[in-house]
Design a protein around this motif. Structure first.
Motif, short mmCIF file in Angstrom:
data_model
loop_
_atom_site.label_atom_id
_atom_site.label_comp_id
_atom_site.label_asym_id
_atom_site.label_seq_id
_atom_site.Cartn_x
_atom_site.Cartn_y
_atom_site.Cartn_z
N ALA A 46 5.65 23.78 -1.29
CA ALA A 46 5.36 23.81 0.30
C ALA A 46 6.85 23.38 0.79
O ALA A 46 7.23 22.25 -0.07
N GLY A 47 7.43 23.98 1.64
CA GLY A 47 8.54 23.23 2.41
C GLY A 47 8.36 22.36 3.41
O GLY A 47 9.17 21.17 3.34
N THR A 48 7.35 22.47 4.20
CA THR A 48 6.98 21.44 5.27
C THR A 48 5.65 20.77 4.99
O THR A 48 4.70 21.80 4.78
N VAL A 49 5.54 19.82 4.82
CA VAL A 49 4.18 19.26 4.52
C VAL A 49 3.75 18.22 5.58
O VAL A 49 4.63 17.53 6.10
N LEU A 50 2.35 18.27 6.13
CA LEU A 50 1.92 17.21 6.87
C LEU A 50 1.00 16.04 6.18
O LEU A 50 -0.02 16.40 5.62
N LEU A 51 1.52 14.76 6.10
CA LEU A 51 1.02 13.86 5.51
C LEU A 51 0.57 12.92 6.44
O LEU A 51 1.33 12.52 7.52
N TYR A 52 -0.50 12.10 6.36
CA TYR A 52 -0.89 10.86 7.34
C TYR A 52 -0.41 9.47 6.45
O TYR A 52 -0.01 9.41 5.19
N VAL A 53 -0.09 8.75 7.26
CA VAL A 53 0.29 7.18 7.00
C VAL A 53 -0.94 6.35 6.80
O VAL A 53 -1.68 6.11 7.86
N ARG A 54 -0.91 5.64 5.69
CA ARG A 54 -2.22 4.71 5.76
C ARG A 54 -2.18 3.66 7.08
O ARG A 54 -1.13 3.12 7.20
N ALA A 55 -3.36 3.79 7.57
CA ALA A 55 -3.57 2.83 8.73
C ALA A 55 -4.71 2.19 8.79
O ALA A 55 -4.89 1.06 9.42
N PHE A 56 -5.76 2.26 7.95
CA PHE A 56 -6.84 1.50 7.89
C PHE A 56 -7.16 1.02 6.38
O PHE A 56 -6.70 1.57 5.43
N PRO A 57 -7.87 -0.20 6.09
CA PRO A 57 -8.00 -0.61 5.08
C PRO A 57 -8.48 0.12 3.92
O PRO A 57 -8.24 -0.06 2.79
N GLU A 58 -9.39 1.05 4.13
CA GLU A 58 -10.06 1.83 3.24
C GLU A 58 -9.18 3.14 2.77
O GLU A 58 -9.45 3.93 1.86
#
Ligand SMILES: Nc1nc2c(c(=O)[nH]1)N(C=O)[C@@H](CNc1ccc(C(=O)N[C@@H](CCC(=O)O)C(=O)O)cc1)CN2
Ligand SMILES: Nc1ncnc2c1ncn2[C@@H]1O[C@H](COP(=O)(O)OP(=O)(O)OP(=O)(O)O)[C@@H](O)[C@H]1O
Length: 207
Positions: A46-58
């Motif tokens: 993949a050239g462009t990836v959508l990742l989330y950033v850890r925001a919650f303890p779980e």
């Protein structure tokens, strides 16, 4: 429509299981999850990836994956909740330390000034979630943000999740708006959605 009591119970229970994991065991499992996700062929190409950033303890710490994406010359998109737009806006992140800041609920998010990446430009997605089933169905935190984003992606885009084994459950409530994931990585399994049922249906039910 409010989230059902069944969904709420499942969220509370599943989050409690994750928070009860032994810290050292959890760290080792997270290391494995990141290694397995970053080795996926669909992610690698993949050239462009959508990742989330850890925001919650779980949630798992996706930091090493953000670093892998940037280090392998991918374009990195992260979501920002925009109340006025009524959903998620995706922005390019070049340096997680510099380009992310605490937004609503203290969720690390891009600045509204960061370059926007249209959903159609995204090639691969890691979706957050609290609980999943083996068919790839996903239960999020209840805001419906990813439920509304996923239908806006190109049809060829693979959407994956990384989860601890206890987050794969038998009795996940599924609604018509839910978009199933293509795969889920756990520390012990890689679950790939079986699309044969859907294609059989589409071709008139012949096996
Ligand atoms: N790490 C991470 N980033 C993420 C998500 C996520 O699940 N994980 N999101 C995944 O979508 C989006 C943020 N998720 C959000 C989830 C809830 C609310 C929120 O306002 N919650 C209200 C009640 C919501 C309701 O029940 O109607 C609250 O907690 O007060 C905001 C953002 C984008 N970034
Ligand atoms: N495609 C959609 N269009 C409009 N509303 C939607 C859509 N998908 C979900 N919703 C609404 O969003 C709310 C939350 O849905 P749901 O409980 O399935 O969220 P979730 O999967 O837990 O959250 P998320 O997608 O943020 O991870 C519900 O009120 C639902 O009706």
């Amino acid at each position: 429509m409010a989230s059902s009591p069944e969904k709420k119970r499942l969220r509370v229970e599943t989050i409690a299981h994750v928070l009860n994991l032994d810290a050292a065991a959890r760290a080792e499992q997270e290391r494995l999850l990141i290694a397995r996700v970053s080795a996926l062929a669909s992610y690698r190409k993949a050239g462009t990836v959508l990742l989330y950033v850890r925001a919650f303890p779980e949630e798992i710490d996706t930091g090493p994956l953000l670093a892998d994406a940037l280090g392998s010359d991918k374009r990195l998109a992260c979501p920002r909740v925009d109340r006025r737009a009524g959903g998620l806006i995706l922005h390019e992140i070049r340096d997680p330390v510099r380009d992310l800041r605490a937004g609503m609920l203290n969720i690390p998010e891009p600045s509204p000034d960061a370059p926007v990446i249209e959903p159609g430009k995204v090639d691969w997605v890691l979706a957050p979630g609290v609980a999943f089933d083996v068919l790839g169905n996903r239960l999020g935190r209840g805001a419906g943000h990813y439920d509304r984003l996923l239908p806006r992606l190109r049809k060829d885009v693979e959407v994956w999740a990384a989860a601890f084994d206890r987050q794969i459950v038998d009795d996940l409530p599924v609604e018509p708006h839910d978009v199933p994931l293509d795969g889920i990585v756990t520390p012990t399994r890689i679950l790939i959605r079986d699309q044969s049922a859907a294609s059989h249906e589409a071709s008139g039910g012949t096996a």
